[in-house]
Design a protein around this motif. Structure first.
Motif, mmCIF file in Angstrom:
data_model
loop_
_atom_site.group_PDB
_atom_site.id
_atom_site.type_symbol
_atom_site.label_atom_id
_atom_site.label_comp_id
_atom_site.label_asym_id
_atom_site.label_seq_id
_atom_site.Cartn_x
_atom_site.Cartn_y
_atom_site.Cartn_z
ATOM 1 N N GLN A 176 0.845 -1.183 0.000
ATOM 2 C CA GLN A 176 0.000 0.000 0.000
ATOM 3 C C GLN A 176 0.891 1.247 0.000
ATOM 4 O O GLN A 176 1.893 1.293 0.726
ATOM 5 C CB GLN A 176 -0.916 0.021 1.227
ATOM 6 C CG GLN A 176 -1.873 -1.148 1.313
ATOM 7 C CD GLN A 176 -2.977 -1.073 0.276
ATOM 8 O OE1 GLN A 176 -3.184 -0.037 -0.352
ATOM 9 N NE2 GLN A 176 -3.683 -2.185 0.067
ATOM 10 N N THR A 200 -9.980 2.887 2.291
ATOM 11 C CA THR A 200 -9.569 2.902 0.897
ATOM 12 C C THR A 200 -10.206 1.717 0.164
ATOM 13 O O THR A 200 -10.651 0.752 0.797
ATOM 14 C CB THR A 200 -8.037 2.805 0.790
ATOM 15 O OG1 THR A 200 -7.597 1.599 1.460
ATOM 16 C CG2 THR A 200 -7.369 4.009 1.431
ATOM 17 N N ALA A 245 -8.982 -1.783 1.131
ATOM 18 C CA ALA A 245 -8.735 -1.951 2.565
ATOM 19 C C ALA A 245 -9.281 -3.272 3.087
ATOM 20 O O ALA A 245 -10.174 -3.894 2.507
ATOM 21 C CB ALA A 245 -9.352 -0.797 3.339
ATOM 22 N N ASP A 269 -5.967 1.781 5.269
ATOM 23 C CA ASP A 269 -5.795 0.575 4.473
ATOM 24 C C ASP A 269 -6.103 -0.673 5.290
ATOM 25 O O ASP A 269 -6.358 -1.740 4.735
ATOM 26 C CB ASP A 269 -4.359 0.493 3.953
ATOM 27 C CG ASP A 269 -3.969 1.722 3.158
ATOM 28 O OD1 ASP A 269 -4.551 1.929 2.087
ATOM 29 O OD2 ASP A 269 -3.108 2.482 3.632
#
Length: 289
Positions: free
Chosen positions: A48, A153, A156, A128
């Motif tokens: 990420q 996100t 996530a 995330d």
């Protein structure tokens, strides 16, 4: 860098009182996360671009502390709890390890929480990974998962984790200890001074199935813990079912009797707990793995 507390004073006095007096003891005596579970969470974050963690019911910050200690490249942590004292303990534990990572400490109930700040220079940033470790049973789970869908996100993951307690663990010494607690406090499991524990009406899996995070995998990690009798007493002081305040003036008598009971059950001075740490790792359907 640390953002200020997002304090919402006096909204949850009963919940805050439940944990306030035990915060320092909690940091000392509560078991941490198994290494294998920490690696699983770190793998979720790996790749990420920002690695943002939202930890709900953070307590003394065990989840972010474990990830930072394992070398996770977190850029921002939002740690949420109903107890200011717990957040203070989390702050003390996390600050030496933050490095470039920023930290928000939010005094709020998880199901009422909304992000206090986005990452500096990144107005569309979000978590995330959203974690609830040994805390989801205190929350309005459906509201928490709806909030998670709003703020997380696209790729996530949500991790709901836990391993029961010494109340629920089935061994000779824990059964004897539970019976002693019931002798002092009554047969029902207590959940603080004013209530008894009630099993959740819905399973965590049901909550997840009805949420946006309905792509779920279960991960089970066997854990062997070795306790000394005095450590068990310290642990009990942190619990909602055997905290010191529940016994009032009889607490010392309880601890004296419990210590004798625990010593009688030791083998080479130790008590063994065989537990299973469970992680429900959930993503939106089609989310990145």
């Amino acid at each position: 860098m640390t953002y200020p507390y997002g304090q919402l004073p006096d909204l949850y006095p009963e919940q805050e009182a439940l944990f306030a007096s035990a915060a320092a003891t909690y940091a000392r005596y509560r078991p941490g996360l198994p290494d294998a579970a920490v690696r699983l969470l770190a793998d979720v974050l790996r790749g990420q671009p920002s690695q943002v963690l939202l930890d709900l019911g953070t307590g003394t910050g065990q989840v972010p502390l474990a990830l930072l200690s394992a070398g996770a490249d977190l850029t921002h942590i939002e740690a949420v709890d109903v107890s200011r004292q717990m957040l203070h303990q989390a702050s003390q534990a996390l600050h030496p390890l933050l490095g470039h990572c920023t930290l928000t400490l939010a005094h709020a109930a998880a199901d009422e929480y909304e992000p206090l700040a986005t990452l500096p220079g990144e107005p569309d940033s979000g978590p995330d990974l959203i974690t609830c470790c040994r805390s989801y049973h205190w929350m309005n789970g459906q509201a928490v998962l709806a909030m998670a869908d709003r703020v997380a996100t696209p790729g996530a993951a949500v991790a709901i984790m836990g391993d029961g307690s010494l109340w629920s663990h089935d061994a000779d010494w824990t059964r004897a200890l539970r019976e002693l607690i019931q002798h002092y406090l009554g047969s029902e499991r207590r959940a603080g001074a004013r209530s008894s524990y009630a099993e959740p009406r819905r399973s965590y899996e049901q909550d997840l199935a009805d949420s946006a995070f309905n792509d779920v995998t279960e991960h089970l990690f066997p854990v062997t813990r070795i306790w000394a009798p005095q450590e068990v007493l310290g642990y009990l002081r942190t619990t909602s079912f055997a905290g010191a305040g529940l016994f009032a003036e009889r607490h010392q008598a309880f601890e004296d009797e419990a210590l004798a009971l625990l010593h009688a059950h030791t083998v080479d001075g130790s008590l063994v707990e065989e537990a299973t740490f469970r992680v429900l790792l959930a993503r939106r359907v089609g989310g990145a793995r």
